[in-house]
Structure formats: C-alpha cells, structure tokens
Design a protein around this motif. Structure first.
Motif, PDB file in Angstrom:
ATOM      1  N   LEU A  86      38.146  41.386  44.646  1.00 29.12           N
ATOM      2  CA  LEU A  86      38.791  40.358  45.588  1.00 29.12           C
ATOM      3  C   LEU A  86      39.404  40.148  46.491  1.00 29.12           C
ATOM      4  O   LEU A  86      39.308  39.440  47.061  1.00 29.12           O
ATOM      5  CB  LEU A  86      40.042  39.780  44.426  1.00 29.12           C
ATOM      6  N   ASP A  87      39.922  41.743  47.307  1.00 28.97           N
ATOM      7  CA  ASP A  87      39.993  41.501  48.987  1.00 28.97           C
ATOM      8  C   ASP A  87      39.123  41.374  49.545  1.00 28.97           C
ATOM      9  O   ASP A  87      39.190  40.602  50.397  1.00 28.97           O
ATOM     10  CB  ASP A  87      40.736  43.046  48.806  1.00 28.97           C
ATOM     11  N   MET A  88      38.337  41.044  48.360  1.00 28.44           N
ATOM     12  CA  MET A  88      36.683  41.146  49.411  1.00 28.44           C
ATOM     13  C   MET A  88      36.081  39.481  49.494  1.00 28.44           C
ATOM     14  O   MET A  88      34.984  39.302  49.872  1.00 28.44           O
ATOM     15  CB  MET A  88      35.650  41.724  49.462  1.00 28.44           C
ATOM     16  N   ALA A  89      36.957  38.693  48.456  1.00 28.53           N
ATOM     17  CA  ALA A  89      36.447  37.061  48.776  1.00 28.53           C
ATOM     18  C   ALA A  89      36.557  36.275  48.799  1.00 28.53           C
ATOM     19  O   ALA A  89      37.978  36.491  49.861  1.00 28.53           O
ATOM     20  CB  ALA A  89      37.296  36.882  47.271  1.00 28.53           C
ATOM     21  N   PRO A  90      35.998  35.506  49.804  1.00 29.60           N
ATOM     22  CA  PRO A  90      36.257  34.604  51.645  1.00 29.60           C
ATOM     23  C   PRO A  90      37.333  33.499  50.100  1.00 29.60           C
ATOM     24  O   PRO A  90      36.698  33.358  49.097  1.00 29.60           O
ATOM     25  CB  PRO A  90      34.777  34.089  51.462  1.00 29.60           C
ATOM     26  N   GLY A  91      38.133  33.438  50.977  1.00 27.54           N
ATOM     27  CA  GLY A  91      39.245  32.357  50.243  1.00 27.54           C
ATOM     28  C   GLY A  91      40.241  32.502  49.502  1.00 27.54           C
ATOM     29  O   GLY A  91      40.550  32.090  48.516  1.00 27.54           O
ATOM     30  N   LEU A  92      40.598  33.925  49.544  1.00 29.27           N
ATOM     31  CA  LEU A  92      41.605  34.354  48.434  1.00 29.27           C
ATOM     32  C   LEU A  92      43.054  33.900  48.805  1.00 29.27           C
ATOM     33  O   LEU A  92      43.298  33.779  49.438  1.00 29.27           O
ATOM     34  CB  LEU A  92      41.518  36.107  49.005  1.00 29.27           C
ATOM     35  N   LYS A  93      43.244  33.754  47.899  1.00 30.36           N
ATOM     36  CA  LYS A  93      44.706  32.854  47.619  1.00 30.36           C
ATOM     37  C   LYS A  93      45.612  34.123  46.426  1.00 30.36           C
ATOM     38  O   LYS A  93      44.799  33.957  45.752  1.00 30.36           O
ATOM     39  CB  LYS A  93      44.065  31.576  46.672  1.00 30.36           C
ATOM     40  N   GLN A  94      46.691  33.479  45.903  1.00 29.37           N
ATOM     41  CA  GLN A  94      47.823  34.155  44.874  1.00 29.37           C
ATOM     42  C   GLN A  94      47.183  33.546  43.583  1.00 29.37           C
ATOM     43  O   GLN A  94      47.486  34.488  42.674  1.00 29.37           O
ATOM     44  CB  GLN A  94      48.749  33.132  45.532  1.00 29.37           C
ATOM     45  N   ASN A  95      46.115  32.221  43.630  1.00 29.20           N
ATOM     46  CA  ASN A  95      45.959  32.582  42.201  1.00 29.20           C
ATOM     47  C   ASN A  95      44.891  32.424  41.507  1.00 29.20           C
ATOM     48  O   ASN A  95      44.014  32.640  40.581  1.00 29.20           O
ATOM     49  CB  ASN A  95      46.393  31.338  41.653  1.00 29.20           C
ATOM     50  N   SER A  96      44.239  33.910  42.869  1.00 28.65           N
ATOM     51  CA  SER A  96      42.509  34.086  42.585  1.00 28.65           C
ATOM     52  C   SER A  96      42.250  35.074  41.464  1.00 28.65           C
ATOM     53  O   SER A  96      43.193  36.260  41.361  1.00 28.65           O
ATOM     54  CB  SER A  96      42.050  35.309  43.828  1.00 28.65           C
ATOM     55  N   ARG A  97      41.510  34.944  40.654  1.00 35.33           N
ATOM     56  CA  ARG A  97      41.054  35.646  39.817  1.00 35.33           C
ATOM     57  C   ARG A  97      39.516  35.483  39.709  1.00 35.33           C
ATOM     58  O   ARG A  97      38.676  35.040  40.006  1.00 35.33           O
ATOM     59  CB  ARG A  97      41.205  35.068  38.282  1.00 35.33           C
ATOM     60  N   LEU A  98      38.897  37.057  38.917  1.00 37.40           N
ATOM     61  CA  LEU A  98      38.092  36.676  38.565  1.00 37.40           C
ATOM     62  C   LEU A  98      37.095  36.510  37.359  1.00 37.40           C
ATOM     63  O   LEU A  98      37.771  37.077  36.060  1.00 37.40           O
ATOM     64  CB  LEU A  98      37.101  38.049  38.964  1.00 37.40           C
ATOM     65  N   GLY A  99      36.355  35.524  37.019  1.00 36.40           N
ATOM     66  CA  GLY A  99      35.788  34.798  35.390  1.00 36.40           C
ATOM     67  C   GLY A  99      35.476  35.643  35.221  1.00 36.40           C
ATOM     68  O   GLY A  99      35.918  35.566  33.964  1.00 36.40           O
ATOM     69  N   CYS A 100      34.741  37.210  35.312  1.00 35.09           N
ATOM     70  CA  CYS A 100      34.228  37.441  34.596  1.00 35.09           C
ATOM     71  C   CYS A 100      36.070  38.891  33.570  1.00 35.09           C
ATOM     72  O   CYS A 100      35.611  39.120  32.157  1.00 35.09           O
ATOM     73  CB  CYS A 100      33.020  38.875  35.206  1.00 35.09           C
ATOM     74  N   GLN A 101      37.058  38.706  34.278  1.00 38.70           N
ATOM     75  CA  GLN A 101      37.781  39.561  34.037  1.00 38.70           C
ATOM     76  C   GLN A 101      38.483  38.649  33.343  1.00 38.70           C
ATOM     77  O   GLN A 101      39.945  38.586  32.607  1.00 38.70           O
ATOM     78  CB  GLN A 101      38.623  40.274  34.843  1.00 38.70           C
ATOM     79  N   ILE A 102      38.384  36.956  32.584  1.00 40.38           N
ATOM     80  CA  ILE A 102      39.771  36.017  32.240  1.00 40.38           C
ATOM     81  C   ILE A 102      38.654  35.798  30.569  1.00 40.38           C
ATOM     82  O   ILE A 102      37.401  35.662  30.736  1.00 40.38           O
ATOM     83  CB  ILE A 102      39.365  35.104  32.926  1.00 40.38           C
ATOM     84  N   THR A 103      39.814  36.509  29.017  1.00 42.91           N
ATOM     85  CA  THR A 103      38.533  35.460  28.186  1.00 42.91           C
ATOM     86  C   THR A 103      40.098  34.937  27.269  1.00 42.91           C
ATOM     87  O   THR A 103      41.338  35.176  27.362  1.00 42.91           O
ATOM     88  CB  THR A 103      38.562  37.675  27.282  1.00 42.91           C
TER      89      THR A 103
END
Length: 144
Positions: free
Chosen positions: A98-115
């Motif tokens: 996530l640190d490498m994702a553009p537009g990072l915010k406090q509520n940022s997550r990777l969709g592949c990690q959400i079940t």
C-alpha cells in the motif's frame, strides 16, 4: 458456517468461489463499488467472497495484476470509514505494498486481502482514480 465456507474455499481455484451464487439469503453480503466516475454499483456478494475476484465477476475495473498473490497494489480500494474497523488488520506485506499505491489514504486496503463477512453488510468500496502498473493510462483490466 465458517467451517463450511473454509471447506469450499480450499477445494476451488483462486476466484472460482466468487463465481458461485449464494446458497441461501443468510449468506448474502451486499457490497457497493464506487467506480472512477463516481457511479455506485451495487453487487450481491456472499460470505467468504474475496473482493478482487467478486469485482472481476461483476465487471468492476479492479485490476489485480498479481492475481491476489500479494505482489502489487493494483487492487487498491478505499474502504468507507464505517467499515474499516470490521476488516481484519492488514499484514505487514499488505502495508508495504500500500505504501507504493498512488493516492494512499488512511482507509486504503488491497481488495485481494478483503474477504466478506456478514458484518460487512453494505460495505462501500471506492476505486482510486489511478493505479500503478505497467499498462498505459486508460487500460481496462480483464479478469485473469
């Protein structure tokens, strides 16, 4: 119920579970994706669905270049603030990506990690305006 979902998940290829319809109304988890144009797209998911593969099933433009192997940040989403505490804590590897994702915010997550779980009913996930990958701007991702 959780054991039954686990038994199903262990026997399917990545993403196949999300292409199955819920077996009962109790399994349904309503999800709202908000695309880059601001359109709200309601989806009926189910307990145990992975957000990345659920998005692919329904034609949501959530890339997932690494196919959920936790090696990129192209499935980056913003989780509505009412739902951030309902998710599992991110692993260190997810935080690093996530640190490498553009537009990072406090509520940022990777969709592949959400079940999905039942307590995520109504979750809203907003797609960021940009992602970082080797494709040129304007590329429309296709499910793998």
């Amino acid at each position: 119920m959780l054991l039954r979902v686990h038994k199903i998940l262990c026997c399917l290829l990545a993403g196949e579970y999300e292409y199955q319809d819920p077996k009962s109304p109790e399994e349904i988890v309503n999800v709202v994706f908000i695309d880059k144009a601001g359109r709200r797209i309601p989806i009926k998911g189910k307990i145990g669905d992975n957000i990345l593969y659920l998005a692919h099933r329904h034609g949501i433009e959530l890339e997932g270049a690494c196919e959920a192997s936790l090696a990129c940040s192209t499935c980056h989403v913003y989780v509505h603030q009412d739902y951030t505490d309902r998710l599992t804590e991110p692993q260190e590897k997810e935080e690093d990506l996530l640190d490498m994702a553009p537009g990072l915010k406090q509520n940022s997550r990777l969709g592949c990690q959400i079940t999905l779980t039942k307590d995520m009913e109504g979750i809203e996930l907003t797609l960021p305006q940009i992602t970082r990958n080797f494709y040129v701007d304007g590329h429309t991702p296709q499910p793998h």
